[in-house]
Each structure stands twice: as structure tokens, then as C-alpha cells.
Write an enzyme that holds these catalytic residues in place. Structure first.
Site, PDB file in Angstrom:
ATOM      1  N   LYS A   1      -1.177  -9.219   3.397  1.00 43.27           N
ATOM      2  CA  LYS A   1      -0.355  -8.751   4.522  1.00 43.27           C
ATOM      3  C   LYS A   1      -1.156  -7.759   5.355  1.00 43.27           C
ATOM      4  O   LYS A   1      -1.840  -6.892   4.802  1.00 43.27           O
ATOM      5  CB  LYS A   1       0.941  -8.109   4.013  1.00 43.27           C
ATOM      6  CG  LYS A   1       1.797  -7.528   5.151  1.00 43.27           C
ATOM      7  CD  LYS A   1       3.226  -7.223   4.727  1.00 43.27           C
ATOM      8  CE  LYS A   1       3.414  -5.932   3.982  1.00 43.27           C
ATOM      9  NZ  LYS A   1       2.966  -4.726   4.693  1.00 43.27           N
TER      10      LYS A   1
ATOM     11  N   ASP B   1      -0.990  -6.016   0.184  1.00 44.31           N
ATOM     12  CA  ASP B   1      -1.345  -5.347   1.445  1.00 44.31           C
ATOM     13  C   ASP B   1      -2.850  -5.160   1.560  1.00 44.31           C
ATOM     14  O   ASP B   1      -3.512  -4.739   0.597  1.00 44.31           O
ATOM     15  CB  ASP B   1      -0.696  -3.959   1.493  1.00 44.31           C
ATOM     16  CG  ASP B   1       0.602  -3.969   2.276  1.00 44.31           C
ATOM     17  OD1 ASP B   1       0.757  -4.802   3.198  1.00 44.31           O
ATOM     18  OD2 ASP B   1       1.470  -3.131   1.972  1.00 44.31           O
TER      19      ASP B   1
ATOM     20  N   GLU C   1      -0.977  -5.197   8.897  1.00 41.86           N
ATOM     21  CA  GLU C   1      -0.114  -4.538   9.879  1.00 41.86           C
ATOM     22  C   GLU C   1      -0.692  -4.719  11.281  1.00 41.86           C
ATOM     23  O   GLU C   1      -1.907  -4.661  11.469  1.00 41.86           O
ATOM     24  CB  GLU C   1      -0.010  -3.042   9.570  1.00 41.86           C
ATOM     25  CG  GLU C   1       0.697  -2.753   8.261  1.00 41.86           C
ATOM     26  CD  GLU C   1       0.831  -1.259   7.979  1.00 41.86           C
ATOM     27  OE1 GLU C   1       0.501  -0.432   8.868  1.00 41.86           O
ATOM     28  OE2 GLU C   1       1.268  -0.921   6.863  1.00 41.86           O
TER      29      GLU C   1
ATOM     30  N   ASP D   1       0.840  -1.206   0.000  1.00 44.99           N
ATOM     31  CA  ASP D   1       0.000   0.000   0.000  1.00 44.99           C
ATOM     32  C   ASP D   1       0.873   1.254   0.000  1.00 44.99           C
ATOM     33  O   ASP D   1       0.360   2.373  -0.052  1.00 44.99           O
ATOM     34  CB  ASP D   1      -1.021  -0.005   1.154  1.00 44.99           C
ATOM     35  CG  ASP D   1      -0.378  -0.038   2.523  1.00 44.99           C
ATOM     36  OD1 ASP D   1       0.857  -0.173   2.614  1.00 44.99           O
ATOM     37  OD2 ASP D   1      -1.116   0.067   3.529  1.00 44.99           O
ATOM     38  N   SER D   2       2.205   1.058  -0.006  1.00 37.11           N
ATOM     39  CA  SER D   2       3.116   2.188  -0.255  1.00 37.11           C
ATOM     40  C   SER D   2       2.837   2.787  -1.631  1.00 37.11           C
ATOM     41  O   SER D   2       3.353   3.857  -1.950  1.00 37.11           O
ATOM     42  CB  SER D   2       4.574   1.734  -0.162  1.00 37.11           C
ATOM     43  OG  SER D   2       4.800   0.581  -0.938  1.00 37.11           O
TER      44      SER D   2
ATOM     45  N   GLU E   1       9.673  -4.012  10.316  1.00 34.96           N
ATOM     46  CA  GLU E   1      10.054  -2.744   9.683  1.00 34.96           C
ATOM     47  C   GLU E   1      10.651  -1.767  10.692  1.00 34.96           C
ATOM     48  O   GLU E   1      10.069  -1.515  11.759  1.00 34.96           O
ATOM     49  CB  GLU E   1       8.831  -2.099   9.001  1.00 34.96           C
ATOM     50  CG  GLU E   1       9.206  -0.770   8.345  1.00 34.96           C
ATOM     51  CD  GLU E   1       8.189  -0.213   7.364  1.00 34.96           C
ATOM     52  OE1 GLU E   1       7.157  -0.871   7.132  1.00 34.96           O
ATOM     53  OE2 GLU E   1       8.450   0.887   6.832  1.00 34.96           O
TER      54      GLU E   1
HETATM   55  O1  KIV Z   1       3.592  -1.074   1.610  1.00 36.25           O
HETATM   56  C1  KIV Z   1       4.770  -1.447   1.612  1.00 36.25           C
HETATM   57  O2  KIV Z   1       5.548  -1.212   0.691  1.00 36.25           O
HETATM   58  C2  KIV Z   1       5.226  -2.204   2.777  1.00 36.25           C
HETATM   59  C3  KIV Z   1       6.704  -2.394   2.919  1.00 36.25           C
HETATM   60  C4  KIV Z   1       7.295  -1.163   3.473  1.00 36.25           C
HETATM   61  C5  KIV Z   1       7.031  -3.595   3.723  1.00 36.25           C
HETATM   62  O3  KIV Z   1       4.454  -2.589   3.592  1.00 36.25           O
END
Ligand code: KIV
Length: 294
Positions: A116, A86, A118, A47-48, A185
Site C-alpha cells: 500500500k 504499507d 499513500e 506503518d501505524s 481515510e
Molecule cells: O498504517 C495504517 O494503519 C493505515 C491505516 C490507517 C489505513 O494506513
């Protein structure tokens, strides 16, 4: 058609054999093709993308629809890599039912193999429900960017004994809930090493030093696509942003001075005499327009 993709079990087997796992993010078809061709076994549709693709100052505005669309593009662009996607902010925190529905979309419409999430202990029951429903889950603790406002910025986590102990508990909670791996992280090297030593599942670090079982990087950071800031943990592999800027400046200069395109970049045809006259007339109209600044 049978999938040739690397599985979560394969990732765990690689770790058990002592092989380190490289992982990077990708957000579209072309990036995924490059990452897959480089033999990277695991791609994160992070989600970056909210930061590096969409230009937000955090990942919070990213939606499930955004993730589904980008994930599907990455899946189309790759054949071998395991695709982890994510779950964006508030797509899983509310309750297990919401999490199941959204994870279902990411797997069915996005085509990912794993999601994934968090968070540590508080998220463990949600991870358990997803895993029980047949979803492969990767955890993510330490700096969790979706909680940036609660954490007071993008800062290193686990620097005190108390917060380090809490992160160790989080890691165990995620493992016990059935996650197949966990991202660590922005935590100190020593803490990441300790968690890696004590957990059975693979740890994938970002800004967590050299002792984790694998590494993940944001593709744009690792390739140096940004023109200004680059986190030090992203390494020094390329400066593609500057390479692209230089290419664009040379292209613009060539177009302005008329040295691009050349004959080598052009297509030709034998025109009938009438068409040739028309083309010549069009050429002179164009030239006149250029002269008159039209
Ligand atoms: O969204 C992302 O790119 C991430 C990485 C920083 C692990 O969660």
C-alpha cells in the site's frame, strides 16, 4: 505448497457481488492468528506500527526493515487473509527504482501479497511501474499520515469543493494506474460515497462513513488497547487495555500477598531424601533472605 489465501481478484469479486470487506491491521504473529481466526479476509500490516507498537508520534520514522520483520510475523500467523503491507515513508516517493526494490523486499522477505502506498496523482506513475512489474498495489488517499506535517495535523480532508474535486481526481489516477483497491481515510461521508459510486475498484474506508466497499481499522484502536485516546471512527467493540490493566493489577496484588501461584499452578516431583533436604535448606535460606529483605 499451494496458498489458501484470499486473492486481490477475490476481494474485487466480493465487492462486485455487494459483499462488504472488513479489514484490520495486525503487527505480529499472535494478532494475525486472532484476526485470521475471526475470518477477516484482508490484513494490513500498517506503518501505524510506528505509533501503536513502537511509540513514535508519527509513522515517519518507520523503516522498510521494520515493515519486513513485522510483515513476516503476520504472514506466519495467518493462513487465509490477504496480506497488504504499507510501504513506509520515503521507500517509494524518491523514484520508481527505489519503490521497486523496496516493494520487492516486502513481497520476498516479508511475504506480503500486496503493498500500500499513500498519495494521489503524483504517486500514480510509481503505482503504474509497480503494477507493470507484477506487484499488487492498494492506494491510500484523504488523510495520508506520512504527510502529517504538510497537512498540518491529523485532520479531515476534502471538506471544500476544491479539495474534494482533487481527491476524486486522485482516486481516478490511482485506479487508472492499476491499483486493485484504495483506502479513503478521514474524509466526509458524502465524498467517500461519491468516490465509491464512481470507481470500479473497491474503496476501503477509515473514518469515511458507511458507504465505502470495505472498512479498515487500526487493531489497537478497534480493540481499545490504548488506555487514553480512541478515535470515534474505531467503534465500540472492546476495551482490552482496561481489561489487561485490571488483570495485571490483580496478578500483582496476588503475588504481593502470596496467593499466586497456588498448588494448581505448580509442578511436583518425588525428591530423593538428599535432594529433599537440599530443597528444604534452599527454602529456609530463601525465607531468611525474604525476612532480611535480600
Ligand atoms: O498504517 C495504517 O494503519 C493505515 C491505516 C490507517 C489505513 O494506513
Amino acid at each position: 505448497m499451494r496458498s489458501r489465501r484470499i486473492t486481490t481478484h477475490k476481494i474485487q469479486a466480493m465487492t462486485a457481488k455487494g459483499e462488504r470487506i472488513p479489514m484490520v491491521t495486525a503487527y505480529d504473529y499472535t494478532q494475525a492468528r486472532i484476526v485470521d481466526a475471526a475470518g477477516i479476509p484482508m490484513i494490513l500490516v500498517g506503518d501505524s506500527l510506528g505509533n501503536v507498537v513502537l511509540g513514535f508520534d508519527s509513522t515517519i520514522p518507520v523503516t522498510v526493515d521494520d515493515m519486513v520483520r513485522h510483515c513476516a510475523a503476520v504472514v506466519r500467523g495467518s493462513e487465509r487473509a490477504l496480506i497488504v503491507v504499507d510501504m513506509p515513508f520515503m521507500s517509494y516517493q524518491v523514484d520508481a527504482e527505489t519503490a521497486l526494490r523496496n516493494a520487492g523486499r516486502l513481497l520476498q522477505e516479508g511475504g506480503a501479497q500486496a503493498v500500500k502506498l499513500e498519495g494521489g496523482k503524483p504517486i500514480a506513475p510509481i503505482i503504474r511501474r509497480l503494477v507493470d512489474a507484477g506487484v499488487a498495489v492498494m492506494g491510500h488517499i484523504g488523510l495520508t499520515p506520512q504527510s502529517v506535517h504538510k497537512l498540518g495535523g491529523y485532520r479531515i480532508q476534502g471538506k471544500t469543493q476544491r479539495s474534494a474535486d482533487a481527491l476524486i481526481e486522485d482516486a481516478f489516477a490511482i485506479q487508472d494506474a492499476g491499483a486493485f483497491a484504495v483506502v479513503l481515510e478521514l474524509i466526509p461521508v458524502e465524498l467517500a460515497a461519491e468516490i465509491t459510486k464512481r470507481l470500479d475498484i473497491p474503496t476501503i474506508g477509515i473514518g469515511a462513513g458507511m458507504y465505502t466497499d470495505g472498512q479498515v481499522q487500526v487493531l489497537y484502536d478497534m480493540l481499545g488497547l490504548g488506555l487514553d485516546f480512541k478515535p470515534k471512527h474505531a467503534g465500540d467493540y472492546a476495551t482490552l487495555g482496561l481489561t489487561a490493566k485490571d488483570a495485571l493489577e490483580r496478578y500483582a496484588a496476588d503475588v504481593r500477598e502470596g496467593s499466586f501461584p497456588t498448588q494448581a499452578n505448580s509442578f511436583h516431583v518425588d525428591l530423593e531424601p538428599a535432594a529433599a533436604e537440599e530443597a528444604a535448606a534452599y527454602g529456609s535460606t530463601n525465607a531468611a533472605n525474604v525476612q532480611h529483605g535480600v
